[in-house]
Each structure stands twice: as C-alpha cells, then as structure tokens.
Design a protein around this motif. Structure first.
Motif, mmCIF file in Angstrom:
data_model
loop_
_atom_site.group_PDB
_atom_site.id
_atom_site.type_symbol
_atom_site.label_atom_id
_atom_site.label_comp_id
_atom_site.label_asym_id
_atom_site.label_seq_id
_atom_site.Cartn_x
_atom_site.Cartn_y
_atom_site.Cartn_z
ATOM 1 N N GLY A 135 21.258 14.314 82.376
ATOM 2 C CA GLY A 135 22.278 14.672 81.393
ATOM 3 C C GLY A 135 21.982 15.994 80.722
ATOM 4 N N THR A 136 20.715 16.233 80.436
ATOM 5 C CA THR A 136 20.314 17.505 79.827
ATOM 6 C C THR A 136 20.628 18.665 80.761
ATOM 7 N N ASP A 179 24.329 19.228 80.727
ATOM 8 C CA ASP A 179 24.728 19.866 79.469
ATOM 9 C C ASP A 179 24.387 21.355 79.469
ATOM 10 N N ALA A 227 15.377 5.287 81.535
ATOM 11 C CA ALA A 227 16.450 5.974 80.809
ATOM 12 C C ALA A 227 16.049 7.392 80.420
ATOM 13 N N ASP A 228 14.765 7.607 80.127
ATOM 14 C CA ASP A 228 14.339 8.963 79.766
ATOM 15 C C ASP A 228 14.526 9.916 80.944
ATOM 16 N N HIS A 229 14.320 9.421 82.156
ATOM 17 C CA HIS A 229 14.524 10.270 83.329
ATOM 18 C C HIS A 229 16.010 10.495 83.590
ATOM 19 N N LEU A 230 16.811 9.463 83.346
ATOM 20 C CA LEU A 230 18.249 9.622 83.490
ATOM 21 C C LEU A 230 18.765 10.641 82.482
ATOM 22 N N SER A 231 18.194 10.644 81.287
ATOM 23 C CA SER A 231 18.641 11.602 80.267
ATOM 24 C C SER A 231 18.309 13.043 80.665
#
Length: 112
Positions: free
Chosen positions: A85-86, A89, A78-82
């Motif tokens: 998203g970053t 953004d 999930a940290d890599h998926l985020s």
C-alpha cells in the motif's frame, strides 16, 4: 522495485495478488488466522490446491504458517501487506504531482 530486507518481495507479492483465489485468501486471513482446510471450505478447490496458493503467498512474504500441535494456521503478515500500500501511495503521489505540474503548464500557456 526495491523492498526492505525484512519485507515482501514486491514483484512476487504483486504477481501473487494477481490471482483471484490468492486475493480471496488474503481477504479471509485479514479477518483471522485459518488452517489450509478452513481456507479451502468456501472454494471448489482441494486443500492441496489451496496449500499451493498459500505457499505462493508465503514465499512472497505476505503469509506465514506456524505449528500449533497438529494444526498449522496461516496468518496474514499485515505489515508486509501495508508495504504494498505504501508503494502504491508513493506512485499515486508522484503521478498526482506530475498531473498538477502539467495542469499548471497548460494554464500558463493559456494565460499567454
């Protein structure tokens, strides 16, 4: 596109997520870890085909597989998926800034 050394390959990750099966696998893994066999159940695909999709997600850094006895559960990173998203953004903010600047420029032109 830049990616952190410990993060996903952003180009490969976005390419991987372009496939609807892989997006569905990411969605499923967001709920809980699962083996390839468990991931294959809702699809009309063989476990080998699902394993291929998992491999694509692993190589781009979005999924990892570990060994637990005879099981090999997959886990979403999930940290890599985020990080994706970053990046999205940051792009959204940059475009919003450009649009705001254009709106100000147009408003200044109408005022004169």
């Amino acid at each position: 596109m830049a990616a952190s050394l410990a993060g996903p390959d952003l180009d490969a990750a976005f390419a991987a997520l372009g496939d609807p099966v892989r997006r569905a696998l990411v969605t499923r893994l967001a709920h809980s870890d699962a083996t390839v066999g468990e991931l294959a159940k809702p699809f009309d695909l063989t476990p080998q085909a699902i394993s291929h999709h998992v491999g694509v997600l692993r190589r781009c850094g979005l999924v990892e597989q570990r060994r637990e006895g005879t099981r090999r559960p997959c886990r979403l990173k999930a940290d890599h998926l985020s990080l994706l998203g970053t990046w999205i953004d940051e792009q959204r903010r940059a475009w919003n800034d450009r649009i705001d600047a254009l709106e100000r420029h147009l408003a200044d032109g109408e005022a004169h």
